[in-house]
Every structure is written in structure tokens, then in C-alpha cells.
Design an enzyme around this catalytic site. Structure first.
Site, mmCIF file in Angstrom:
data_model
loop_
_atom_site.group_PDB
_atom_site.id
_atom_site.type_symbol
_atom_site.label_atom_id
_atom_site.label_comp_id
_atom_site.label_asym_id
_atom_site.label_seq_id
_atom_site.Cartn_x
_atom_site.Cartn_y
_atom_site.Cartn_z
ATOM 1 N N GLY A 148 -26.083 -35.769 -20.882
ATOM 2 C CA GLY A 148 -26.817 -37.016 -21.026
ATOM 3 C C GLY A 148 -28.241 -36.762 -21.481
ATOM 4 N N CYS A 149 -28.901 -37.817 -21.922
ATOM 5 C CA CYS A 149 -30.246 -37.677 -22.465
ATOM 6 C C CYS A 149 -31.252 -37.288 -21.390
ATOM 7 C CB CYS A 149 -30.659 -38.960 -23.182
ATOM 8 S SG CYS A 149 -30.441 -40.476 -22.238
ATOM 9 N N TYR A 150 -31.316 -38.087 -20.317
ATOM 10 C CA TYR A 150 -32.237 -37.725 -19.238
ATOM 11 C C TYR A 150 -31.922 -36.341 -18.667
ATOM 12 C CZ TYR A 150 -34.100 -42.550 -18.811
ATOM 13 O OH TYR A 150 -34.712 -43.754 -19.019
ATOM 14 N N THR A 152 -30.742 -33.770 -20.010
ATOM 15 C CA THR A 152 -31.204 -32.690 -20.889
ATOM 16 C C THR A 152 -32.695 -32.432 -20.685
ATOM 17 O OG1 THR A 152 -29.499 -33.147 -22.544
ATOM 18 C CG2 THR A 152 -31.488 -32.015 -23.312
#
Lengths: 345, 345, 345, 345
Positions: A148-150, A152
Site C-alpha cells: 500500500g501507499c502509506y 511503503t
């Protein structure tokens, strides 16, 4: 040429995959599916792609997908877990940008995503695709769960601290901020320009789906369970995540070696940039680029380590990292197609 | 490899040149000058370039510049006209992104730029570098005057109408809107985020420096003097120009063939995209890309042709067009280094 | 105290009415209706109203509405025309912020709004509520059609020119730009922050519903049919409209008296501000305020008059003008509750 | 009527004072000073004030200021401390919006502001003007130090926790985010729209001037020294601060009574709004309003209390709070002139 299929291509991660792959020298996108938009040329929905693709969205078709070398899933959760087993059986490799294969504890998965997981086998076999910790297993994997973005941005920033056992793993705080594209491309009132513009707020502060993923990843790095508080916020911009991370140093004298520790940890990483101590990474410095930039801070009289970590949520936080994983899986140069600098200003 | 120098590289067009050239396969940037920032690594000022350039800004040095194959000027007006003659004498080719060599009438130039022009010879010899009208002379030219941002968007949109003699050339209106990067990177109060954000206004409505450049270009296309009203506006965004153009059709029945006329005119142009009749080009569809997209409109009971034309002011309106000109001048594929799709969203 | 009802209060014009009326000394809001949100406290939907209203949205109820002195309609088109006749019969006065009663030609109305008009009687009796042209009839009217946002900005700017017969009424151009709140508060993908932010585009360039309203209003001012081209654009901001207006002066020597003509025309108008010749009104200078500011421009060698006119689309373009109309209808000071300056920055 | 003077009125806090005072029924602004802009009408610099003020900026003049009942300082630090003693001697009351009188430890002040403090006497006598903790002493005070913007948002959110001794005061974290107007109205490159727009970053992460002010305030509430980490961030918007606060509850069972504790603490406060547990306050809900809204959160398996607190940095964080202090000092209703709801959207 790698023959690539994309399932669920109408969202922001879908168009971002197309943007990146348009100039990737070793890839040919052979199909992109969307139930709702089947028949529509991708360039009609995304005019930045005019002249780059003749492709139209198509109904998902197992035969077509099974003829691909690699399939990216850019779908809501719950889709990939149903389609992946058949593709695995056909020998197709998959990078899943959704959340379906990120968590190893499927009870936790079920409680956060509100449905039973339908592919325990492949959830167990899937590799969590953060190249900075799992490059070698990604290379051999048939199924990669793209982070996921967060998670990472947060994991990369905490990584050297936890791997080195330098901080109290029970007192981690991740205050993260994201642009609006992270919410996807659906007609929600709360994501209108009139609602998001010129305003700032926390959301999901009592619990966000990326929390268990962050917890799992940090526990892996720490070699023990961690206590982490994660609060996401919505920034009136389109792209970018900044995570400000707080941890208590066990031994304050370690402050002197933190910078070199971080530089050492990421020296060989093409997509992690440790900036000079005391720098302030800006999200725009990674806009459109598959980069994570980070910097360390200390306040006087304090043993709290502060790490500021930025990524583009659609690139290193989604489509770029997915292409990076594809490059690794297919033995290509890891940076292939991902070399262009960020768009600044 | 083409050895490139950049004079005046601290502004937005400078960093944009560096961003584009970072992935241009036939270019090596050998120097970038700045009096005020000499000694500072470019990647310190522009962190998106970290990892892409080792270069630091240097004092302008004629010897170094004369060793280049091509020099880009990304300077305020008044600089290039003083330095160009020496470079010309040394056989260096130049693309000037400033306004110094755009106008042929030097009295007009002097009245708008508030100084006497110092190189009448090269002002006469310079080629106005809008490839869509001057490709063949650009190829042979030693000095190319890169068009202004507004003039690029406005001229391309009016071109087929004027070349075809279809509209009244004395009644042209160009209502243009630009993002804030068009004002450059100087510490002006009026360009603060607190002043520009969440607001919209016209500026220069009584007369803007791009007006004579537009007038000159349109007169060239029309083969006669034109009457054009040009009003620029400031949009609370960073990149992008949209120009809405209005002209009166001499013969209303010509409406039927306008779309094909435009498509025909630009069929071979790699960087002009005529969208379907009635489309609404968005500036984001060209963000970061060397593209002009345009579309035609007609309102009921009206013989006014409406053209909406969009570019990225820093790319097709500045650095991208400069690289396009360089490609033409050096016999490269015109699209080399300019292939990546726009960044959307 | 005037007992006020609001029909359709969940949109941006609804909340703006509540914001303005919260500090109006002569108004008590007694009901606000919404079918979809019945039962929800208005302050839960609009937290800026916490502490200002105890009211909850309620189902529309004719008995309750008929007990009001005045009802505002902040509904989509097609609602007011069905409910108004019953309220008229009950002696209730109405300010309709929707488009239902703005056009006198009901065939034109039907063709633009895609339905048959259901109250020809009240469409004929309704007063078009632009106070600057109709103050005295508004005072006596039972039903006021509150003007559209674009038509307000456009009409006010052209008014002195057309009333004075100074320009060619067949060659009017209105290039208008609006913030995103003009599109209302519905979950449309095209209005997401990720779609609207950092981009600019024209829309409705082939024909917009405000065109016939503008045409009707300008014809009234000119005393003859007019030819007007109107192109709206979407600005990446929330509030504000700027209209740049172009007209050809019949007699160029009239330029000398234009400024005093405009100042004279609006001298007694509390909500129209003619700025010095050559000024550039900013939308932020009217943000949240019931003001129209405008300024005149002329370019050298040209007989085109340029007027730049700005309003807040939700205030002078909707809710503020509605309250101004209410003040007039009830014999209050026209500025009551509308005195606060705009929010800048 | 209170006769008010404003010293240093060209910045954003100056114009905000003028905006608020324009509709304050008990105030007459008799002078506003600016060395650099002396002679310029305030409405020329701030067109939102056209029609509201005839006043022009004037050179600071002690005689004029001494004839005021109250003087607001909206100056950079270092100005008020030099002018205040003379005004005090003349019996004038002062609300200083700058940092000159906020810190009690003048060595700390000197180290953060880079100059020696020149009025130890009045630094000692000044009252720190956070009405929620010091209302009664503000009432009697001649000199009020108006709190900083971040310190207001942070202190109000931590207050009930520290006053009640419920959390570990050595482990406080305040992750705060501000719009660009907090940086003032000066021509700094870093605050250009082209630099701030569409980007997010931390700044001052190694130490910001508001840190000692926060520390002093929280120590006062806790009755002991505190350990607080404070990291500010820059949000691409104009107005608004959100602070996300983290503290460790000493006794996890206290979670059950936190909400009522907060509600109790602020029940009588007209400008603090405790929202329901688990809410997410948005900065736009206080835009232009003298409000602080806050809400509490808890994540599963955690004893970390999360408080999200929002204000408008120019209102409750500056000019509004200054007017609130003035109201208290002059025995007026505390909410006078501050009743209007926030501007949303």
C-alpha cells in the site's frame, strides 16, 4: 517483450500503469479490462494517453489474461483473490496492486476488509513486494502483493531504526498525509474539489486499513511485535504522501550514527534517497517518479528520532513500485522505464 | 552526443530543460550558469534532480559556452542579445527561450521591453522557432528564437483559420489563462501562494508583452495585418495554459469543413493533437508533455468559431519546444526525449 | 422577524443561505427541507454551522412552508415550478434560486432544461431578480427568480454599454471562469479534486444553460436582440467567477467617457464596485461577500472595450443576491446581513 | 467606541484585523501604520476592504498611537518590545500579536529570536492571552501577548489531558500542519505558488520558534516540565492549522471518561467546540471564524490518546483571538464581532 494485462484499469492506478508502461521498452500492454467501460478507448477516458495507446477497455476474459506473461490487478479488494488462482494455474505471473494478498493473517484481513478471504493458499504463497526488503524472493515469485501507499512510506522510514534495534518498537508514531488521488476515482461527495480544496483534516484516525499492513511490516523488520499509532490525513493536492515518523532512541548517543546508518542501509537502493540530516523532503520532489526521499531530524533535549519520508502515492506507492517488481521478476534492470526525474514544479 | 550549455538555469524553464534533458539519449549537459547561485549543485536547488546530475551552477564563462554544440538561454530579456553574437561567431548554435529575438520590428521590441535592442544583425537572422510553421528553416538555422508560451497556444489555434483565409482577421480575440509558473521563480509578493491560491484574475489586460509577438505571428499566417485582442489571466495552478480563441467566419457554411481542415493541417505534426469537434481539452492532459491539444466549437445561431487550445507553458510553451527545436537543428528524430505521456492526474 | 423556509438545503447554495442568515438580524429560519437527508441536523452535514443552528433537515411539508413569510428554493430545476403555485395561493413570497422562473420564453426553457414548464402563469408573473435593473418591481413581487451566477457577472458588466447603445450588440463575447462550487455538491467523477485540481478547461463551449438567460437579459438592456458568445471555464478553486467581456465600441472616441459612465451607472448600487480604469479585479476580493467588482480596459489601436467582472458565485451569484432580494421585498435595508467584507487572503 | 490603532498593518494579520473590525460595533480604527506603505489607502492594497475603510497607511506616530484606547501590534518580532513601554506609560492598552511578550524566560527568547529582549519589565508583566486559561487576568491586563497560531491549536488540545494529569507529560507529540498564510506576506521564493502548490513538506522539524512557547504553555497546564516534540508542516492551502496530538494515557481505563472530560472543560468556552468522539475536524469548518474545533480518537490495542485540533491560523490563531482579548479587556461580550460562521465551502 513482456505481454502485460491490466485488470481494472479505469482508476488512477490503472492510468498510472499505462502512463509508465507507455515508455517502457520491454513491455507491450495487450489488454486492459473494465466491466463498466468496456468498449471505451483508454485515450477517451484519459486524454494524456492520446497517441500512445490504441487500446480500448474490454470485459475481463480469462483466455486473454492467461495469454499474458504478467497481469497487474488495479482492482478494489476482493477481486484479485478470486481471479488469481486460475492465473497461477496457467503459469501467469501477477502483481496485485490491491490489498488482497498483503496480509498474512487472514482473520485480520477479514476483519479489516469485511469479507472472508477466498484464497488462503495464494495468500500464504504471495510475496510482499517491497523490493528494499524482499528483492530476492520477489525475483522468484509468481505472485507479488504490491504494498500500500502509506505502508511503503512508513516502512521505508522506520526500517533502519527497527532492523538495527535502535528504538523502542512499542512506541512508534506515524503521522501520514496524502493527496486526494489516494482515495481513487469514484464519485464520492467527500472527495469533490469543493470538499477537499483549501482544507486539511485527519481521517481514519481511529483505525485505517493500512494499519495492520504497517504493523505486519514493522514487526518483520523489528523481529517482534510493534506498537504503532498511524494517523492518515487528507492534503488538498492530488499526488504525494509525506509521513512524519517518531520513535524513541534507546540510546541517545546513537544519534551520531543515524545518518550514516540510513545512508548505508539504502546505498544500493535505486529508489530510496537519504537526504542530508535536517533536510525537509517535499512531495513534489518525487511527483511522477518512483522515488522515496527521506531525512532525519532531532530536536534539542530530545531522544525522539524524527524521520520525514515522501513518495508519490501513485508511483512508488502503487504503479511505479509494481513496475519495479515486474522488472525484478523478469530479470530486467530494476530501473527500466522508471528513470525520468520527478515533475517539479 | 550533443554538448549542451544552459545560461540562466535557476528559473523554472531552466529546471524544466534539465528535467527533459536528463533522459534525452543524445544530449550531455556540460554546463549550466547562474551568477547568483554559482557553486550550488543543481540538485540542491531542485531535489527532483538528485541522482540525475552532478552538475553545479557556474559563473557564465564564454570559453566554456563556446565549447558547446548548442546553448540554451533561459534568461530574462536583455541577456541573450548581448551574449549571442560572440557565440554565433564561434559557430555555436543557440536556442533562446527569452524574448530577445522573437520580434522582427526592433522599435516595437524596444517599446515593450524598455531597452534598446543591441543585436539588430542577429535579430534579423534569427528564426522564429515554431516548428509547425518553420520546421525547414529551423533545421538550417544557427539561432532560433523559441516562441513565448501564450503565443504558442494562440498561434497554433488560429493557424488553420488564418492560413485558409476563413475568418475576419481584424476581429480576433484570444482569452488566455496561465498557471503561476509562467511568472517565473522570483520572490514577488503578487505570486505568493497566499495571493495566487483560490483566486482568479485577468492581468495585463491593457497590454501584455506577448501581444506584439502574437500579432506578428498571426499576421504572418494571414498574410496581412491582423486586429487581435489578447487578455491573459492567472489561474491558481502551477502549469498549463488554455487559450479560448474567437473568430468570425466569413462564410458560415465553412463550419462543415473546419474539423477536417484542422485535422489536415496538423496530421503530420507530432505535437499538435486536434481532438473531436466539441471536445474540451484540459491543461492536465498535457502536463509535463510537449503537446498542444485543441478542439473546435460552435454555438447555435452563431458564426463565431471557438477554438480551445491547451499547452504546458513550461514544455510546449518553453523547454519542450526548445528541445524540439534542438532535435530539428541537429537532424534527430523530432520527438526524441519528448515521448513520455503527460502526468495525469 | 421574517419566518423563512428553505427547500432543498443540502447543496452549496443551501449551506450558503444558512451561513448568511445565521447573522441576519431580521430572519428566523424555521425549516429547511431535504428528502434524502431528512432527520439529519444541518450542523452534522455542515460543521461550520455547529453552534449556530439546532435545525435538522425535514421532509418538505406544505403546511410548514405555507406558514413561512418567505421560502427560498435551492433545488435543482423542475422542483420550484411544481411547488410554487400552492405557495403563491397561500400568500407566501418566494425567491427561487433555481432556473425555473428565469426565462420568459418557455419553449426556450423547455429546450434547454429538457422538460415542459408546468407553471406558465407564474413564469409570466415572476420578476427576474437582478436588483440593479429591477429593484422597484422586486419590491412588489411575490415571486422572484434569482439570477444565475454567470448571468449576474456578465449582465452587470455589459449593462452600461448596452443601455447606452455604445457598442455593437451583435458582437458580444463573454469568456467566463468559475470555481468548482458552481457545479454543486453531487458525487460526479468529473468534479473530484483529483480531476479538477491543477487543471483548467472550457466546458459547455457549444452551449450552456446560462446562454439563453444571458441573451434575454442583455436584450432587455439593449432594447433589441443581441448576438452573444458565452464560454464558461472551470477554475481549480472553490468559489468565484470572473467574466472577461469584449464588445466593439461604435464610436472610439467614447472610450474617454466610459469610466465615468460606469461609475455613474452604479453610483447608488451598494453591491457593485467600479474599480479604477485598468484595474484587475480578483475573485478573492469578493469571496464570501455580496459584491460585484469590475474594471475597464483598452488595448492600443483597438476599439474593443474589455470589462473584467468578478463575483462570488455562491453569494452575489446565488445566496447573497437572494438575501438582497428578500431585503428589498420586505422593505429592509438592502445591505442588512450582507455587510461583512470578503475573506482575503 | 474603542479607539483602536494598528501598528504594522500590511501583513496578513493586519488585513485580518481590519476585516474583523470592519463589522465590530464597538470599534473605530483610527490609524494603521506602515513605514513602507505610508500614504497608500488600505483598500488599494486589500481590495476586499473597498467601501469599508477610508483609512490610509501612515508612518508610526507616537502621538497618534497614544491617543488610542488600544493598540494592536501586527509587526515582526523586535518592534513591539521597543514601542510598548512608551504606550504603557501613556496608559494605552496593547495586544501584541507578535512574539515579543510571549515567553517568560528571556534567555530562551533571545536564543530563538536572535536578539536581546529590550523590555524585561513588560515581558514580566505581560499576560499570555489564551482566554481559555487566563480570562480573568486578561481582563485586568494592560499588555496582552497574543499566542502564536500553532501554540493555540496545540495547547487547547492538550489542556484537559495535562490539567487532569492523565497522560505522561514527557512523551507528548504535536504534529501540526499549516496553510501558507502563516508565513506572512513577504516576497520569499519558498512561498511562491509555484513552490507551495501541489506539494507538502515538514519544515522547522529540528526546531521551530513556537516550540518554546508550546513547552512553556504545556508546562503551565501540567504543573511541571514537559517533553514535547513539535513538527510543523506546510499545506498547499491558504488558511488553517490542524494539529494531531499524541499522548500516552497513564491509565487506559481513563479512555472511557475522556470525551466528557473534554466537553466539561470547554462547556463554557464560546470558541472551543469539542466534536463527538471519533470525528475528524476539518480546517475549512473554522475558515474565517474564531473557533477551535477538536475531537478525540483511540486506536485498538493502544493507550495513545489522539486529539485532532483545528483553527484558522489568522483568526483564532491571530487576529480573532486578539479581538477576543480586546473584548475581554474592555468588558464587552467576548463574542462581539466574532459571531459569523466559518466560510464553507
Amino acid at each position: 517483450m513482456i505481454k502485460v494485462g491490466i485488470v481494472g484499469g479505469t482508476g488512477y492506478t490503472g492510468v498510472e500503469l499505462l502512463r509508465i508502461l507507455a515508455v517502457h521498452p520491454e513491455v507491450k500492454v495487450s489488454c486492459i479490462t473494465s466491466r463498466s467501460e468496456a468498449g471505451m478507448p483508454v485515450a477517451d477516458m484519459y486524454p494524456n494517453l492520446r497517441g500512445h495507446y490504441d487500446l480500448a477497455f474490454s470485459e475481463p476474459d480469462a483466455t486473454v489474461l492467461k495469454a499474458c506473461d504478467l497481469v497487474f490487478f488495479a482492482t478494489p479488494h476482493g477481486v484479485a483473490m478470486r481471479m488469481v488462482p486460475e492465473l497461477m494455474a496457467a503459469g501467469v505471473r501477477v502483481v496485485d496492486l490491491s490489498a488482497d494478498f498483503r496480509l498474512k493473517d487472514l482473520d485480520v484481513w477479514a476483519s479489516w476488509y469485511g469479507m472472508r478471504h477466498e484464497s488462503a493458499e495464494w495468500a500464504a504463497k504471495a510475496v510482499y513486494g517491497l523490493p528494499e526488503i524482499a528483492r530476492s524472493v520477489i525475483r522468484e515469485s509468481q505472485l507479488v502483493a504490491n504494498p500500500g501507499c502509506y505502508p511503503t512510506a512508513v516502512q521505508l522510514g522506520f526500517l533502519p531504526l527497527l532492523e538495527g534495534g535502535l528504538v523502542d518498537p512499542t512506541r512508534l508514531i506515524a503521522d501520514a498525509k496524502s493527496g486526494a488521488s489516494g482515495a481513487g476515482r469514484q464519485g464520492k461527495i467527500g472527495m469533490l474539489h469543493g470538499e477537499v480544496g483549501e482544507s486539511f483534516k485527519a481521517y481514519g484516525a481511529s483505525g485505517h486499513r493500512h494499519l495492520p499492513e504497517i504493523r505486519q511490516g514493522l514487526a518483520g523488520a523489528a523481529g517482534q511485535d510493534v506498537g504503532v499509532t498511524f494517523v492518515p490525513h487528507l492534503v488538498p493536492m492530488i499526488r504525494g504522501i509525506e509521513a512524519t515518523l517518531y520513535a524513541e532512541l534507546n540510546n541517545p548517543t546513537d544519534f551520531d550514527r543515524l545518518q550514516s546508518l540510513f545512508e548505508e542501509r539504502f546505498r544500493e537502493e535505486p529508489f530510496v534517497d537519504v537526504m542530508p540530516f535536517g533536510s525537509h523532503p517535499e512531495t513534489r520532489s518525487v511527483r511522477g517518479a518512483n522515488q522515496c526521499r527521506m531525512a532525519l531530524h532531532r530536536q534539542e533535549q530530545s531522544n525522539v528520532v524524527i524521520v520525514s519520508s515522501v513518495i508519490d502515492n501513485l508511483v512508488k506507492g502503487a504503479a511505479g513500485q509494481a513496475v519495479q517488481n515486474m522488472n525484478i521478476m523478469f530479470g530486467l534492470a530494476e530501473t527500466l522505464g522508471l528513470e525520468a526525474p520527478a515533475l517539479l514544479p
